[in-house]
Design an enzyme around this catalytic site. Structure first.
Site, short mmCIF file in Angstrom:
data_model
loop_
_atom_site.label_atom_id
_atom_site.label_comp_id
_atom_site.label_asym_id
_atom_site.label_seq_id
_atom_site.Cartn_x
_atom_site.Cartn_y
_atom_site.Cartn_z
N ASP A 186 5.89 -6.65 29.74
CA ASP A 186 4.99 -7.66 29.01
C ASP A 186 3.69 -7.37 29.81
O ASP A 186 3.04 -8.53 29.88
CB ASP A 186 5.50 -9.12 29.06
CG ASP A 186 6.56 -9.10 28.32
OD1 ASP A 186 6.90 -8.51 27.10
OD2 ASP A 186 7.51 -10.08 28.56
N HIS A 236 3.85 -10.50 22.11
CA HIS A 236 4.58 -11.34 22.82
C HIS A 236 4.07 -12.98 22.78
O HIS A 236 2.87 -12.95 22.50
CB HIS A 236 4.37 -10.90 24.42
CG HIS A 236 4.94 -11.58 25.23
ND1 HIS A 236 6.33 -11.55 25.48
CD2 HIS A 236 4.53 -12.70 25.92
CE1 HIS A 236 6.61 -12.50 26.90
NE2 HIS A 236 5.56 -13.08 26.80
C1 GRF Z 1 8.41 -12.78 18.28
O1 GRF Z 1 8.26 -14.11 18.62
C2 GRF Z 1 7.82 -11.76 19.13
O2 GRF Z 1 6.58 -12.42 20.01
C3 GRF Z 1 8.95 -11.54 20.36
O3 GRF Z 1 10.20 -11.52 19.68
C4 GRF Z 1 10.07 -12.27 18.33
C5 GRF Z 1 10.52 -11.69 17.32
O4 GRF Z 1 10.41 -12.50 16.11
N1 GRF Z 1 8.63 -10.34 21.11
P1 GRF Z 1 10.84 -11.88 14.74
O5 GRF Z 1 12.19 -10.84 14.92
O6 GRF Z 1 9.64 -10.98 14.39
O7 GRF Z 1 10.92 -12.88 13.69
#
Ligand code: GRF
Length: 245
Positions: free
Chosen positions: A164, A128
């Site tokens: 979360d 997160h």
């Molecule tokens: C990340 O910023 C993560 O923290 C959140 O969703 C985003 C996913 O990014 N849960 P990616 O698809 O891994 O580039």
């Protein structure tokens, strides 16, 4: 037994390979965190094997990343199911077909039902983009900036029923400066995610990280509420970023 005999016996002996620990990754989009896990696996640094990537969106770029790495890529469109329970039930079936030791959420943009969360309790991780428990939910960067905070970062946590809200395993901090914008911080946020997620996954698969009754433990020691926290300076050094004084 003579020396000769014992040598022969040893030569004939082939150690049984322990089965690699199995990981299923759930995504909805770009999959840059998935890519970080794939890369760690290719360097032999993940402690296991990604056996399937499942997306609720057919156009998720992460599916292509999975296919490029020779990983089973599955699409399970949520809109084809009557409700959340029906979708999560189908998702559980697809995941369990792959017999995972660990289920990793990597940008999976779905609220999970209690049924799903309980099924994978203690073996379900999420990443997160905030220093939890601060800024749960969406649009974390915009809210952090609007509040004028200088302390930001990312968290890996076990997933519980609270969105979360599950116990934190690991964090990496990012200090914000005046003039920072969402655009200016996104790369440094992602770099921190890609740094810590593969480490947390490896700890879990090596059996070092567990979710005990009192919270997550690492090597048998209860972790603090913020998990293992990398300071801004340590994270910046790991990532070869310039450190402002
Ligand atoms: C990340 O910023 C993560 O923290 C959140 O969703 C985003 C996913 O990014 N849960 P990616 O698809 O891994 O580039």
């Amino acid at each position: 037994m003579s020396d000769e005999q014992s040598t022969d016996t040893l030569n004939d002996f082939t150690a049984e390979q322990a089965d690699a620990r199995r990981i299923v990754v759930l995504i909805s989009g770009n999959g840059s965190n998935l890519q970080a896990l794939i890369d760690a696996q290719s360097y032999g640094e993940l402690g296991g094997e990604i056996v399937a990537v499942i997306s609720n969106k057919a156009d998720a770029y992460g599916l292509q990343r999975a296919r490029d790495a020779g990983i089973d890529a599955v699409v399970l469109p949520h809109h084809e199911y009557e409700n959340r329970e029906a979708f999560d039930g189908a998702l559980i079936k697809v995941i369990e077909r792959h017999e995972p030791d660990l289920v990793v959420l990597a940008g999976f943009m779905r609220i999970l039902t209690p049924m799903f969360v309980h099924r994978f309790h203690g073996r379900l991780l999420n990443i997160h983009p905030s220093l939890l428990p601060d800024y749960q939910g969406l649009n974390t960067h915009a809210r952090v900036l609007a509040d004028g905070c200088t302390a930001h970062g990312v968290s890996v946590h076990f997933v519980t029923e609270e969105l979360d809200g599950g116990p934190v395993v690991m964090q990496a901090c990012l200090k914000l400066c005046e003039g920072d914008t969402e655009e200016s911080i996104i790369e440094r946020i992602h770099a921190r995610e890609h740094l810590i997620y593969p480490i947390a996954v490896r700890w879990f698969l090596e059996g070092r990280l567990q979710l005990g009754p009192k919270g997550p433990t690492l090597d048998g020691m209860l972790l603090p509420a913020q998990g293992m926290r990398l300071s801004h300076e340590d994270a910046a050094e790991e990532l070869d970023e310039e450190i402002d004084d």
